[in-house]
Design a protein around this motif. Sequence first.
Motif, PDB file in Angstrom:
ATOM      1  N   ARG A   1       0.822  -1.212   0.000  1.00 22.44           N
ATOM      2  CA  ARG A   1       0.000   0.000   0.000  1.00 22.44           C
ATOM      3  C   ARG A   1       0.857   1.264   0.000  1.00 22.44           C
ATOM      4  NH1 ARG A   1      -2.221   0.895   4.547  1.00 22.44           N
ATOM      5  NH2 ARG A   1      -3.641   2.445   3.707  1.00 22.44           N
TER       6      ARG A   1
ATOM      7  N   GLN B   1       0.374   2.024  -6.007  1.00 18.09           N
ATOM      8  CA  GLN B   1       0.043   0.965  -5.053  1.00 18.09           C
ATOM      9  C   GLN B   1      -0.038  -0.364  -5.788  1.00 18.09           C
ATOM     10  OE1 GLN B   1      -3.453   2.606  -2.895  1.00 18.09           O
ATOM     11  NE2 GLN B   1      -2.057   2.680  -1.146  1.00 18.09           N
TER      12      GLN B   1
ATOM     13  N   ARG C   1      -5.091  -2.996  -7.069  1.00 13.52           N
ATOM     14  CA  ARG C   1      -4.798  -1.595  -6.776  1.00 13.52           C
ATOM     15  C   ARG C   1      -4.377  -0.934  -8.093  1.00 13.52           C
ATOM     16  NH1 ARG C   1      -2.249  -3.867  -2.028  1.00 13.52           N
ATOM     17  NH2 ARG C   1      -3.691  -3.799  -0.286  1.00 13.52           N
TER      18      ARG C   1
ATOM     19  N   ASP D   1       0.095   7.336  10.204  1.00 11.57           N
ATOM     20  CA  ASP D   1      -0.225   6.531   9.026  1.00 11.57           C
ATOM     21  C   ASP D   1      -0.042   7.260   7.701  1.00 11.57           C
ATOM     22  OD1 ASP D   1      -0.817   4.415  10.618  1.00 11.57           O
ATOM     23  OD2 ASP D   1      -2.953   4.916  10.767  1.00 11.57           O
ATOM     24  N   MET D   2       0.010   6.465   6.635  1.00 14.21           N
ATOM     25  CA  MET D   2       0.163   6.994   5.285  1.00 14.21           C
ATOM     26  C   MET D   2      -0.942   7.980   4.939  1.00 14.21           C
ATOM     27  SD  MET D   2       0.294   4.928   1.671  1.00 14.21           S
ATOM     28  CE  MET D   2      -1.404   4.355   1.850  1.00 14.21           C
ATOM     29  N   GLU D   3      -2.167   7.706   5.397  1.00 14.40           N
ATOM     30  CA  GLU D   3      -3.304   8.564   5.066  1.00 14.40           C
ATOM     31  C   GLU D   3      -3.062   9.998   5.542  1.00 14.40           C
ATOM     32  OE1 GLU D   3      -3.517   5.432   6.044  1.00 14.40           O
ATOM     33  OE2 GLU D   3      -4.370   4.694   4.148  1.00 14.40           O
ATOM     34  N   HIS D   4      -2.462  10.118   6.708  1.00 11.25           N
ATOM     35  CA  HIS D   4      -2.125  11.455   7.206  1.00 11.25           C
ATOM     36  C   HIS D   4      -1.119  12.126   6.270  1.00 11.25           C
ATOM     37  CE1 HIS D   4      -1.050  14.775   9.693  1.00 11.25           C
ATOM     38  NE2 HIS D   4       0.047  14.246  10.198  1.00 11.25           N
TER      39      HIS D   4
ATOM     40  N   LEU E   1      -0.753  11.623   3.047  1.00 10.79           N
ATOM     41  CA  LEU E   1      -1.451  12.017   1.812  1.00 10.79           C
ATOM     42  C   LEU E   1      -2.182  13.343   2.009  1.00 10.79           C
ATOM     43  CD1 LEU E   1      -3.029   8.542   0.871  1.00 10.79           C
ATOM     44  CD2 LEU E   1      -1.243   9.733  -0.425  1.00 10.79           C
ATOM     45  N   ALA E   2      -3.001  13.418   3.053  1.00  4.00           N
ATOM     46  CA  ALA E   2      -3.828  14.607   3.281  1.00  4.00           C
ATOM     47  C   ALA E   2      -2.961  15.817   3.620  1.00  4.00           C
ATOM     48  CB  ALA E   2      -4.834  14.336   4.406  1.00  4.00           C
TER      49      ALA E   2
ATOM     50  N   LYS F   1       5.785   5.958   7.205  1.00  2.00           N
ATOM     51  CA  LYS F   1       4.479   5.804   6.546  1.00  2.00           C
ATOM     52  C   LYS F   1       3.941   7.160   6.095  1.00  2.00           C
ATOM     53  CE  LYS F   1       3.254   1.830   9.343  1.00  2.00           C
ATOM     54  NZ  LYS F   1       2.354   1.383  10.415  1.00  2.00           N
TER      55      LYS F   1
ATOM     56  N   GLY G   1       3.148   8.478   2.087  1.00  2.00           N
ATOM     57  CA  GLY G   1       1.979   9.203   1.587  1.00  2.00           C
ATOM     58  C   GLY G   1       2.390  10.507   0.925  1.00  2.00           C
TER      59      GLY G   1
ATOM     60  N   ARG H   1       3.833   9.984  -2.547  1.00  2.00           N
ATOM     61  CA  ARG H   1       2.845   9.721  -3.596  1.00  2.00           C
ATOM     62  C   ARG H   1       2.225  11.013  -4.094  1.00  2.00           C
ATOM     63  NH1 ARG H   1      -1.023   5.579  -1.902  1.00  2.00           N
ATOM     64  NH2 ARG H   1       0.942   4.466  -2.070  1.00  2.00           N
TER      65      ARG H   1
END
Lengths: 337, 337
Positions: free
Chosen positions: A287, A292, A334, B228-231, B233-234, B255, B259, B262
């Motif tokens: 991920r 991905q 993905r 986390d990766m999501e943090h 990204l945002a 992580k 993000g 990416r």
Amino acid sequence: MMAMGDNGAATIRDVAKLAGVAVSTASRALGGGSASSRTRAKVQEAARQLNFVPNQSARRLTGRRSGVVALVVDESTNALFQDDFISALLGQLGVSLAGAGLLPFLVLAPPDDAEGFRELLGRSEADGVIVASMHEGHHLAGMLEHLDRPVVFIGRPPGKIKCPYVDVDNYGGGYLAGRRLLERGCRRMAVIEGPKDMPTPYDRTAGFTDALAEEGLEPVMKISGSYDMEHGLAAMAAVLEAVPDVDGVFAHSDKIAAGALRVLHQEGRRVPEDVAIIGFDDLQAARLLTPQLTTLAQPLPDMAQAATEMLEHRLEHGEWKVSAQRFPVHLTVRDSA
Amino acid sequence: MMAMGDNGAATIRDVAKLAGVAVSTASRALGGGSASSRTRAKVQEAARQLNFVPNQSARRLTGRRSGVVALVVDESTNALFQDDFISALLGQLGVSLAGAGLLPFLVLAPPDDAEGFRELLGRSEADGVIVASMHEGHHLAGMLEHLDRPVVFIGRPPGKIKCPYVDVDNYGGGYLAGRRLLERGCRRMAVIEGPKDMPTPYDRTAGFTDALAEEGLEPVMKISGSYDMEHGLAAMAAVLEAVPDVDGVFAHSDKIAAGALRVLHQEGRRVPEDVAIIGFDDLQAARLLTPQLTTLAQPLPDMAQAATEMLEHRLEHGEWKVSAQRFPVHLTVRDSA
């Protein structure tokens, strides 16, 4: 009145039924695994109604059993924790066993310390053992064969050992990878394989090759090596050299795929537009990579749950219900293919 | 004649001295950890000469001690194995303890099953406990406080608990990240932080901010969130929106950095040419990413070895030698900054 376990106590199956969820879900929710808060609440409410108390010593006191289960990995301690796949599997086993009211522990000593292992196993009064290694392991084999308590393997045990086990369909995974690349329109596909002398890579490539054969194709190149990124780097470079117009890659591990991705990026090939890639394992890293990774996920929660239930049945009824279970792998789609 | 341990038996220190290597190296070589084959041979030869037999029950039989050490993690089993950092730490502890002739085991039950834990701890006759969690944990706190055997923490223990511990210099890590970005010529640097209410992210940002202040700069933006990766990204998207010409990012975890990478890739920004990024942790994934991540590595082998030696000394001499040790983090320079 609901059916109850032997001694009238509610089992995890009773809880799952009342909550209207799968046994593995109930087990996860009670064992501290991932579950939505709604599901967890529902399962906990069912457990409360049935007076099911998995994580305290209630169930452990209901017989002469200790309720303790030992987990064994035939790997050096260091390798064990550097292998995301095995550590994820151990995590799932911990969740499944705890959800069944069992108390799992893991001996963190080198596997050749069989004496130390036997010592701790005896002292812990463990009812049974789960061997969590996908590798051909021989160090502990002698000891496990003469063990006076039941043993379940994750992965088919080495040749001479006759033990119940759970396994995955590596051939089927390779076949799914082949179908996916064909459906994307790939025609010139390479396989970057794992170690040559192990059954798992052999099965993965066999499934992949059979999928391609259905369209009259065969892999343009196969290169075997380790499961590490370094193999992916070297093999992808070799593939581009030999088959410059390659348009699909099946990597036998996510780490191999990560190496292949880097080489393609450096060579200016777009993924998946120019070259599509499929990995294997669905590690956390799959991920994190860009793009991905499309990869084949091993159903670790199902495997862990199955091993737990096999052992539980053996402990409760004194005999094995099934001696082997094989689980399909799933294609997690993905961005890379 | 070399100095020997209390009972005349050679210790790991004697072996290390004879082999001419560090104690941690000898421990790794004997415990199944990473070591060159030359070093391993040298250490094994020294162990043979001194009749040092770490991984069999010899040392365990030399006193009334069991030689067993329990590892405790105050996390759900699932979270434990999904956290690469904690699982790598457990692996290192396994190696260090086994190298010292101790038999480590890990209870894989949810930490709120304190009763089950106490049961297994008692049965195992464990001499001591190492608590391997960097988080503020409270579930087991009550039990650990009243434990009748020595406890060492990895990471400073929660406020009220007075236990010896080993820790890392998060402030120093943040400072190194700031210096590195400044040396690369970055002038507009953002911090993507971990959770706001924990001391670790606070210290990392403080070190980073102080490094920038030496050049009369300050972070152009700070955004806190999860690890986390999501943090990543945002937060990276928000940074690009607010500060389009940002040229450096300090991410509090690998992580988060994945993000951010990416988002930068999707926006056509080159890393490190346009925007340099530094992560934290040096997980396996840091090497798998493209570009490979420059990141701050926590010295897990040193931390594990220090905790092992603290406990060993306490077991052998009945008192603590040191009550806290702090280790520097190291900048691992790869391609992203």
